[in-house]
Motif scaffolding. Structure first.
Motif, PDB file in Angstrom:
ATOM      1  N   ILE A  42      21.933  11.706  50.390  1.00 18.27           N
ATOM      2  CA  ILE A  42      22.284  11.784  48.974  1.00 18.27           C
ATOM      3  C   ILE A  42      21.872  13.142  48.425  1.00 18.27           C
ATOM      4  CG2 ILE A  42      21.938  10.751  46.693  1.00 18.27           C
ATOM      5  CD1 ILE A  42      23.375   8.953  48.768  1.00 18.27           C
ATOM      6  N   LYS A  43      22.868  13.910  47.959  1.00 17.20           N
ATOM      7  CA  LYS A  43      22.576  15.233  47.392  1.00 17.20           C
ATOM      8  C   LYS A  43      22.376  15.100  45.881  1.00 17.20           C
ATOM      9  CE  LYS A  43      24.815  19.029  48.679  1.00 17.20           C
ATOM     10  NZ  LYS A  43      25.846  20.110  48.753  1.00 17.20           N
ATOM     11  N   PHE A  44      21.249  15.648  45.410  1.00 15.99           N
ATOM     12  CA  PHE A  44      20.852  15.514  44.005  1.00 15.99           C
ATOM     13  C   PHE A  44      20.762  16.924  43.406  1.00 15.99           C
ATOM     14  CE2 PHE A  44      17.254  13.413  41.226  1.00 15.99           C
ATOM     15  CZ  PHE A  44      17.960  13.721  40.077  1.00 15.99           C
ATOM     16  N   VAL A  45      21.588  17.226  42.395  1.00 15.88           N
ATOM     17  CA  VAL A  45      21.581  18.520  41.730  1.00 15.88           C
ATOM     18  C   VAL A  45      20.485  18.523  40.671  1.00 15.88           C
ATOM     19  CG1 VAL A  45      22.887  20.136  40.291  1.00 15.88           C
ATOM     20  CG2 VAL A  45      24.036  18.870  42.131  1.00 15.88           C
ATOM     21  N   VAL A  46      19.521  19.442  40.819  1.00 21.00           N
ATOM     22  CA  VAL A  46      18.428  19.558  39.851  1.00 21.00           C
ATOM     23  C   VAL A  46      18.377  20.995  39.341  1.00 21.00           C
ATOM     24  CG1 VAL A  46      17.092  17.732  40.953  1.00 21.00           C
ATOM     25  CG2 VAL A  46      16.703  20.096  41.632  1.00 21.00           C
ATOM     26  N   LEU A  47      17.722  21.187  38.218  1.00 20.77           N
ATOM     27  CA  LEU A  47      17.579  22.507  37.621  1.00 20.77           C
ATOM     28  C   LEU A  47      16.207  23.085  37.933  1.00 20.77           C
ATOM     29  CD1 LEU A  47      19.679  23.970  35.672  1.00 20.77           C
ATOM     30  CD2 LEU A  47      20.134  21.565  36.155  1.00 20.77           C
ATOM     31  N   GLY A  48      16.157  24.376  38.217  1.00 28.24           N
ATOM     32  CA  GLY A  48      14.875  25.031  38.424  1.00 28.24           C
ATOM     33  C   GLY A  48      14.873  25.859  39.693  1.00 28.24           C
ATOM     34  N   ASN A  49      13.812  26.630  39.838  1.00 27.73           N
ATOM     35  CA  ASN A  49      13.676  27.478  41.029  1.00 27.73           C
ATOM     36  C   ASN A  49      13.026  26.691  42.157  1.00 27.73           C
ATOM     37  OD1 ASN A  49      14.734  29.560  39.500  1.00 27.73           O
ATOM     38  ND2 ASN A  49      12.726  30.329  38.919  1.00 27.73           N
ATOM     39  N   LYS A  50      13.640  26.712  43.316  1.00 31.23           N
ATOM     40  CA  LYS A  50      13.121  25.952  44.449  1.00 31.23           C
ATOM     41  C   LYS A  50      11.790  26.532  44.914  1.00 31.23           C
ATOM     42  CE  LYS A  50      14.386  24.113  48.967  1.00 31.23           C
ATOM     43  NZ  LYS A  50      15.418  24.061  50.025  1.00 31.23           N
ATOM     44  N   PRO A  51      10.753  25.715  45.017  1.00 31.79           N
ATOM     45  CA  PRO A  51       9.451  26.230  45.465  1.00 31.79           C
ATOM     46  C   PRO A  51       9.536  26.759  46.886  1.00 31.79           C
ATOM     47  CG  PRO A  51       9.254  24.028  44.529  1.00 31.79           C
ATOM     48  CD  PRO A  51      10.707  24.282  44.710  1.00 31.79           C
ATOM     49  N   THR A  52       8.654  27.716  47.174  1.00 28.88           N
ATOM     50  CA  THR A  52       8.627  28.300  48.518  1.00 28.88           C
ATOM     51  C   THR A  52       7.264  28.094  49.169  1.00 28.88           C
ATOM     52  OG1 THR A  52       7.993  30.441  47.575  1.00 28.88           O
ATOM     53  CG2 THR A  52      10.335  30.057  47.948  1.00 28.88           C
ATOM     54  N   ASN A  53       6.465  27.166  48.642  1.00 32.89           N
ATOM     55  CA  ASN A  53       5.104  26.992  49.149  1.00 32.89           C
ATOM     56  C   ASN A  53       4.994  25.914  50.231  1.00 32.89           C
ATOM     57  OD1 ASN A  53       5.376  24.620  47.702  1.00 32.89           O
ATOM     58  ND2 ASN A  53       4.165  25.336  45.960  1.00 32.89           N
ATOM     59  N   GLY A  54       6.116  25.277  50.584  1.00 37.63           N
ATOM     60  CA  GLY A  54       6.109  24.269  51.632  1.00 37.63           C
ATOM     61  C   GLY A  54       5.742  22.867  51.189  1.00 37.63           C
ATOM     62  N   ARG A  55       5.259  22.739  49.957  1.00 36.31           N
ATOM     63  CA  ARG A  55       4.835  21.418  49.467  1.00 36.31           C
ATOM     64  C   ARG A  55       6.035  20.482  49.303  1.00 36.31           C
ATOM     65  NH1 ARG A  55      -1.001  20.989  48.634  1.00 36.31           N
ATOM     66  NH2 ARG A  55      -1.709  23.118  48.343  1.00 36.31           N
ATOM     67  N   LEU A  56       7.123  21.055  48.813  1.00 39.10           N
ATOM     68  CA  LEU A  56       8.316  20.241  48.590  1.00 39.10           C
ATOM     69  C   LEU A  56       8.814  19.652  49.906  1.00 39.10           C
ATOM     70  CD1 LEU A  56      10.646  19.357  46.631  1.00 39.10           C
ATOM     71  CD2 LEU A  56      11.842  21.417  47.390  1.00 39.10           C
ATOM     72  N   GLU A  57       8.889  20.494  50.937  1.00 38.94           N
ATOM     73  CA  GLU A  57       9.428  20.019  52.217  1.00 38.94           C
ATOM     74  C   GLU A  57       8.531  18.923  52.811  1.00 38.94           C
ATOM     75  OE1 GLU A  57       9.194  23.105  51.260  1.00 38.94           O
ATOM     76  OE2 GLU A  57      11.251  23.847  51.285  1.00 38.94           O
ATOM     77  N   ALA A  58       7.218  19.114  52.683  1.00 36.77           N
ATOM     78  CA  ALA A  58       6.294  18.106  53.214  1.00 36.77           C
ATOM     79  C   ALA A  58       6.475  16.770  52.499  1.00 36.77           C
ATOM     80  CB  ALA A  58       4.857  18.599  53.075  1.00 36.77           C
TER      81      ALA A  58
END
Length: 538
Positions: free
Chosen positions: A60-76
């Motif tokens: 499921i692809k979800f369109v959100v607003l904002g800058n994607k973090p690059t700290n790895g926390r999101l992926e984890a």
């Protein structure tokens, strides 16, 4: 088309938008979903009955607003989240970020593309063109049966009145974020310690005070830019001008139009259309003040092209102000400044404070839509129902991994592990489309003055008189497009004193808007506003 027919057409459109769910029926109390051998139990209170086929794994692809973090926390976090989503509904979530650089253009272009891989879309009626995109066919109609069957907890938690506010032309296209108290009225965050140093002992309470504060920085901190604004591709032009109107008039801004120049006259006369951009002295006074501020060096010379991270500059003591809304102040900037600039005593000047002109946030300031061409809208709704209502999923998606991204304190509040820095470690899911006070944890770091701020706003704010108003602009779309081009050409330049002589710039802007079709648009919108007033029985 004659005047009477236009009025009747407008009234019909508004009435059709507001038609209630006559056959709404009782709402489900089903508390959740769970898979069993590729099926999920469906509710049995009027929606589809029997098991839902979840045997095929879906993304499921979800369109959100904002800058994607690059700290790895999101992926984890997403790795853990998708394990849970797979277990519960045999699906996984993929976030698609529309980043802040040129987001106003890119978001609508993405939706207009008809991309069939888009399933869930974060939207809003007052800042993300939810109604224009509904009318353009970007969103899927959400029937009662669909909602009852695939998002039963959400359907049960939203009142019939609130569902009615999510309808265009009698059909539901949005799911409201209607159980989350917030204030998103804009203003300026500034250093209270410096304001007192500059003689503003009661703080900044007007645009005039703000000018004195900026000049105090120029006089006392020559290495600090009073307000380092990044005006490239952002909405500062209309935010600044709109803030000035809010501070100095009783006009009520009308959300959801392609060109943000129209207002209701006042809370006592909300159905008379006015535009301080196009009439009166306020816009001329604003333009003169901004020219003076720009010439005085309150912002950088290349402000219209600058794209730097000005909030980080505020945290570093390199600029003296940050422009955003109340919630950003008490949740983020004040706590960060208390840590990074101890004693800075950051305060918030709300544009509403001088005039006491404030409208409560509408429930579709945050909303969720399903893409019109989504290939699996049912599973998308099932995922959303979990994001919004399942405590384990909610905490993962909003707070991250417990012990790494957050902890629950002994008194039940949201805390952070030792060494956590929100400015570098934030998760960044930017879930503004279904937050739920029933599952929210009070954050131990938020500014303790939040309750006083809320009490002050509650003392004078009014409910929006336009909560069920949807303008029909198809017949005037070409005029609106022309006006939008004029607005983009002039308003940000005027707001930062970059349009030459301010009186001439405003006069030229007004003439260009008239040439683009302002009078024709005004008449059509006023007719619809009058019809809406009649519908409400006012």
């Amino acid at each position: 088309m004659g005047k009477t027919f236009k009025k009747l057409l407008s009234l019909c459109l508004i009435l059709s938008m507001a038609v209630s769910l006559a056959a709404c029926g009782s709402k489900s109390n089903n508390s959740g979903q769970g898979t069993d051998g590729g099926t999920t139990t469906a509710p049995t209170d009027g929606g589809s009955t029997g098991a839902i086929d979840t045997s095929k794994h879906e993304v499921i692809k979800f369109v959100v607003l904002g800058n994607k973090p690059t700290n790895g926390r999101l992926e984890a976090m997403m790795t853990e989240l998708n394990k849970k989503l797979t277990e519960k509904v045999n699906a996984e979530l993929e976030l698609y970020y529309v980043e802040w650089a040129d987001w106003q253009t890119q978001y609508n272009l993405l939706l207009a593309s008809g991309d069939s891989t888009i399933d869930l879309i974060g939207t809003a009626t007052d800042w993300l063109d939810a109604w224009p995109n509904s009318k353009k066919g970007a969103f899927l109609e959400l029937t009662d049966d669909m909602l009852k069957t695939y998002a039963p907890q959400t359907y049960a938690s939203v009142s019939e009145d609130h569902w009615n506010m999510c309808k265009y032309d009698g059909k539901i296209y949005l799911i409201p974020e209607d159980n989350y108290k917030q204030w998103t009225n804009h203003g300026f965050m500034y250093r209270g310690d410096w304001a007192k140093q500059f003689g503003l002992t009661n703080g900044v309470n007007s645009f005039a005070d703000l000018g004195k504060y900026f000049q105090g920085i120029k006089d006392n901190y020559p290495d600090v830019i009073p307000w380092d604004a990044a005006a490239s591709g952002q909405a500062f032009g209309s935010q600044l001008a709109g803030g000035y109107f809010q501070s100095n008039t009783q006009t009520l801004f009308l959300d959801g139009l392609e060109v943000p120049v129209f207002f209701g006259a006042s809370k006592d006369d909300p159905f008379t259309l006015v535009s301080p951009y196009m009439e009166g002295q306020e816009y001329i006074d604003f333009a003169k003040m901004m020219k003076q501020w720009g010439d005085a060096g309150y912002w950088r010379e290349d402000v219209l092209n600058y794209t730097g991270d000005t909030r980080e500059e505020f945290y570093a003591g390199q600029t003296g102000a940050d422009q955003h809304h109340t919630q950003t102040y008490y949740t983020t900037v004040r706590p960060q400044m208390d840590t990074k600039q101890p004693g800075s005593d950051v305060q918030f000047f709300s544009f509403s404070e001088p005039s006491k002109n404030l409208v409560n946030l509408i429930i579709t300031h945050g909303a969720l839509a399903v893409g019109a061409n989504s290939k699996h809208p049912e599973r998308a709704l099932m995922v959303y129902d979990l994001l919004r209502n399942d405590e384990e999923i909610y905490r993962l998606f909003n707070y991250g991994i417990e012990g790494t991204d957050y902890v629950v304190t002994d008194d039940g509040k949201l805390g952070r592990p030792e060494g956590y820095d929100d400015s570098t470690d934030a998760l960044g899911t930017n879930y503004w489309y279904g937050r739920n006070d029933n599952l929210e944890l009070d954050n131990e770091t938020w500014y303790s003055g939040k309750a006083d701020i809320f009490a002050n706003y509650d003392s004078y704010a009014i409910d929006s008189p336009y909560s069920q108003l949807v303008f029909e602009t198809d017949d005037i779309a070409s005029y609106m497009a022309n006006m939008s081009d004029v607005f983009a050409s002039y308003v940000t330049a005027i707001a930062f004193g970059k349009a030459g002589d301010p009186e001439k710039a405003v006069a030229d802007f007004r003439k260009a808007m008239k040439d683009a079709g302002y009078d024709e648009v005004y008449k059509v919108l006023q007719d619809q506003l009058t019809a809406y007033k009649e519908y409400l029985g006012k």
